[in-house]
Scaffold this active site. Sequence first.
Site, PDB file in Angstrom:
ATOM      1  N   ASN A  16       0.788  -1.346   0.123  1.00  0.00           N
ATOM      2  CA  ASN A  16      -0.103   0.094   0.060  1.00  0.00           C
ATOM      3  C   ASN A  16       0.800   1.201   0.105  1.00  0.00           C
ATOM      4  O   ASN A  16       1.532   1.756   1.210  1.00  0.00           O
ATOM      5  CB  ASN A  16      -1.048   0.010   1.238  1.00  0.00           C
ATOM      6  CG  ASN A  16      -1.767   1.156   1.176  1.00  0.00           C
ATOM      7  OD1 ASN A  16      -1.655   1.887   0.400  1.00  0.00           O
ATOM      8  ND2 ASN A  16      -2.758   1.029   2.239  1.00  0.00           N
ATOM      9  N   LYS A  23       3.018   0.930   3.251  1.00  0.00           N
ATOM     10  CA  LYS A  23       2.771  -0.322   4.295  1.00  0.00           C
ATOM     11  C   LYS A  23       2.863  -1.673   3.631  1.00  0.00           C
ATOM     12  O   LYS A  23       2.530  -1.607   2.129  1.00  0.00           O
ATOM     13  CB  LYS A  23       1.500  -0.215   4.774  1.00  0.00           C
ATOM     14  CG  LYS A  23       1.191   1.127   5.639  1.00  0.00           C
ATOM     15  CD  LYS A  23      -0.286   1.361   5.908  1.00  0.00           C
ATOM     16  CE  LYS A  23      -0.499   2.607   6.883  1.00  0.00           C
ATOM     17  NZ  LYS A  23      -1.770   2.855   7.258  1.00  0.00           N
ATOM     18  N   ARG A  98      -2.367  -2.015  -3.718  1.00  0.00           N
ATOM     19  CA  ARG A  98      -3.532  -1.020  -3.480  1.00  0.00           C
ATOM     20  C   ARG A  98      -3.597   0.060  -4.355  1.00  0.00           C
ATOM     21  O   ARG A  98      -2.599   0.647  -4.279  1.00  0.00           O
ATOM     22  CB  ARG A  98      -3.707  -0.538  -2.057  1.00  0.00           C
ATOM     23  CG  ARG A  98      -5.029   0.133  -1.910  1.00  0.00           C
ATOM     24  CD  ARG A  98      -4.876   1.066  -0.644  1.00  0.00           C
ATOM     25  NE  ARG A  98      -6.042   1.761  -0.427  1.00  0.00           N
ATOM     26  CZ  ARG A  98      -6.137   3.005   0.028  1.00  0.00           C
ATOM     27  NH1 ARG A  98      -5.067   3.665   0.789  1.00  0.00           N
ATOM     28  NH2 ARG A  98      -7.433   3.677   0.188  1.00  0.00           N
ATOM     29  N   HIS A 187     -12.923   2.471  -0.672  1.00  0.00           N
ATOM     30  CA  HIS A 187     -12.875   1.616   0.375  1.00  0.00           C
ATOM     31  C   HIS A 187     -13.296   0.311  -0.105  1.00  0.00           C
ATOM     32  O   HIS A 187     -13.805  -0.476   0.588  1.00  0.00           O
ATOM     33  CB  HIS A 187     -13.657   1.984   1.512  1.00  0.00           C
ATOM     34  CG  HIS A 187     -12.819   3.136   2.563  1.00  0.00           C
ATOM     35  ND1 HIS A 187     -13.663   4.132   2.963  1.00  0.00           N
ATOM     36  CD2 HIS A 187     -11.628   3.783   2.642  1.00  0.00           C
ATOM     37  CE1 HIS A 187     -12.913   5.157   3.668  1.00  0.00           C
ATOM     38  NE2 HIS A 187     -11.634   4.889   3.398  1.00  0.00           N
ATOM     39  N   HIS A 215     -18.076   1.673   7.032  1.00  0.00           N
ATOM     40  CA  HIS A 215     -16.416   1.581   7.267  1.00  0.00           C
ATOM     41  C   HIS A 215     -16.316   2.884   7.866  1.00  0.00           C
ATOM     42  O   HIS A 215     -16.190   3.944   7.212  1.00  0.00           O
ATOM     43  CB  HIS A 215     -15.917   1.525   5.876  1.00  0.00           C
ATOM     44  CG  HIS A 215     -14.330   1.636   6.051  1.00  0.00           C
ATOM     45  ND1 HIS A 215     -13.488   0.259   5.946  1.00  0.00           N
ATOM     46  CD2 HIS A 215     -13.469   2.772   6.173  1.00  0.00           C
ATOM     47  CE1 HIS A 215     -12.233   1.016   5.976  1.00  0.00           C
ATOM     48  NE2 HIS A 215     -12.078   2.159   6.389  1.00  0.00           N
ATOM     49  N   ARG A 248     -12.513  15.664   6.730  1.00  0.00           N
ATOM     50  CA  ARG A 248     -13.267  15.824   5.603  1.00  0.00           C
ATOM     51  C   ARG A 248     -14.730  16.004   6.164  1.00  0.00           C
ATOM     52  O   ARG A 248     -15.563  15.417   6.917  1.00  0.00           O
ATOM     53  CB  ARG A 248     -13.379  14.615   4.656  1.00  0.00           C
ATOM     54  CG  ARG A 248     -11.980  14.173   4.120  1.00  0.00           C
ATOM     55  CD  ARG A 248     -11.974  13.226   3.174  1.00  0.00           C
ATOM     56  NE  ARG A 248     -10.825  12.703   2.815  1.00  0.00           N
ATOM     57  CZ  ARG A 248     -10.501  11.417   2.713  1.00  0.00           C
ATOM     58  NH1 ARG A 248     -11.223  10.317   3.338  1.00  0.00           N
ATOM     59  NH2 ARG A 248      -9.121  11.093   2.533  1.00  0.00           N
ATOM     60  N   ARG A 291     -11.914   8.866  19.593  1.00  0.00           N
ATOM     61  CA  ARG A 291     -11.707   8.413  20.936  1.00  0.00           C
ATOM     62  C   ARG A 291     -11.468   9.784  22.085  1.00  0.00           C
ATOM     63  O   ARG A 291     -12.187   9.950  23.282  1.00  0.00           O
ATOM     64  CB  ARG A 291     -10.326   7.563  21.584  1.00  0.00           C
ATOM     65  CG  ARG A 291     -10.421   6.277  20.732  1.00  0.00           C
ATOM     66  CD  ARG A 291      -8.989   5.589  20.720  1.00  0.00           C
ATOM     67  NE  ARG A 291      -8.085   6.192  19.725  1.00  0.00           N
ATOM     68  CZ  ARG A 291      -7.170   5.759  19.392  1.00  0.00           C
ATOM     69  NH1 ARG A 291      -6.618   4.544  19.930  1.00  0.00           N
ATOM     70  NH2 ARG A 291      -6.315   6.278  18.551  1.00  0.00           N
ATOM     71  N   GLU A 391      -8.274  -5.312   4.686  1.00  0.00           N
ATOM     72  CA  GLU A 391      -8.027  -5.073   3.391  1.00  0.00           C
ATOM     73  C   GLU A 391      -6.948  -5.637   2.665  1.00  0.00           C
ATOM     74  O   GLU A 391      -6.787  -5.904   1.418  1.00  0.00           O
ATOM     75  CB  GLU A 391      -7.886  -3.573   3.398  1.00  0.00           C
ATOM     76  CG  GLU A 391      -9.082  -2.730   3.547  1.00  0.00           C
ATOM     77  CD  GLU A 391      -8.892  -1.268   3.582  1.00  0.00           C
ATOM     78  OE1 GLU A 391      -9.196  -0.674   2.652  1.00  0.00           O
ATOM     79  OE2 GLU A 391      -8.899  -0.739   4.688  1.00  0.00           O
TER      80      GLU A 391
END
Length: 405
Positions: A16, A23, A98, A187, A215, A248, A291, A391
Amino acid sequence: MAHGRRSGGGRVLVLNSGSSSVKYQLLDMADHSRLASGLVERIGEGAGRLVHTPAGGERREREADLPDHRAALRAAAGELAADGLGLDAPELVAVGHRVVHGGRAFTEPTVVDERVLAEIERLVPLAPLHNPANLAGIRTAMDLNPDVPQVAVFDTAFHTTLPEHAARYAIDTATADEHLIRKYGFHGTSHAYVSRRTAALLGRDPAEVNVIVLHLGNGASASAVAGGRCVDTSMGLTPLEGLVMGTRSGDTDPAVVFHLARVAGMDVADIDALLNQRSGLVGLCGDNDMREVLRRRAEGDAEAGLAFDVYIHRLRKYIGAYCAVLGRVDAVAFTAGVGENAAPVRAAAVAGLEGLGIEVDGAANTAPGGGPRLISPEHARVAVAVVPTDEELEIATQAFALVGS
């Protein structure tokens, strides 16, 4: 050159490649186990950082000179080689990449060749931050081992089944067609994986199940999946449309752009930055981490409370809308960082929807658990589930299905 499974076994490296990070995960497709994973970050920002964790081994972390993606991938390849898992290992059957935007051209995973590279390049204006980085990762991996097939798995592919009436915006058709303006959705690998896993959790064939997938991470999107096919999704031409996200705005009156240009004197770049980077939760209360929003809300912070209420209102609207789109809903599935871990978000999102057959069991919702699980009461007409997304496994599975046999 024919790409078949090599006699040594079946491993897939998933990459990715983002604008300033890469990643990666190496998976054994025999049992879907992780052989290694890692993160290369701060690419092109001076001293880069590489974190590598082999299965069953100790995490290794170091700084490195990472001027570009080529250097980053070479560093990652070196870490894999040190564990005997190099890109030249005969067990490696594919590298799965990806790719954020596949436009209308790519409806399924695709083995990369020069034609595919050219088409991904052509789509750069639709994903200027992502597709160039995705291309850099593909080209570097091809250079490192040209004999291993590179498979592009597109975020948009799962949503190419949208009917035309759901994908079209109500603007001049000629203008839309000339500039590729339509709903693409994102996604997709997560929505595909979670919708299938939800059907499995119910013990049913995905072709028989209608699922609303939520998601919810820093980026957030919803999808309506009818019998395994996506028929609507919240993100559009770009990932800006839809739900309230970490930074966003999600859905906004398009005239806000004109108003800011006329009244505030903001140019396109200013407004782009506002809507993508300084809106959503961070714009409403200064925190994009749910959180922190929940902590502040519990302490009586009014801004955090309003941010939470705006977030939930938009989410509940989409659940209701997708009930109408699908006609019959068998399950609502929460996934990604917020969806999997924030019980108050799940409870609030479906509060008041009992008339639609959607509700959660308080004890089940707050009970700890890491795997797929139902959190709705037994009598509920619609199952409500928490389904951890994967994913990387979805990308590896699609790549392996294409070239591994």
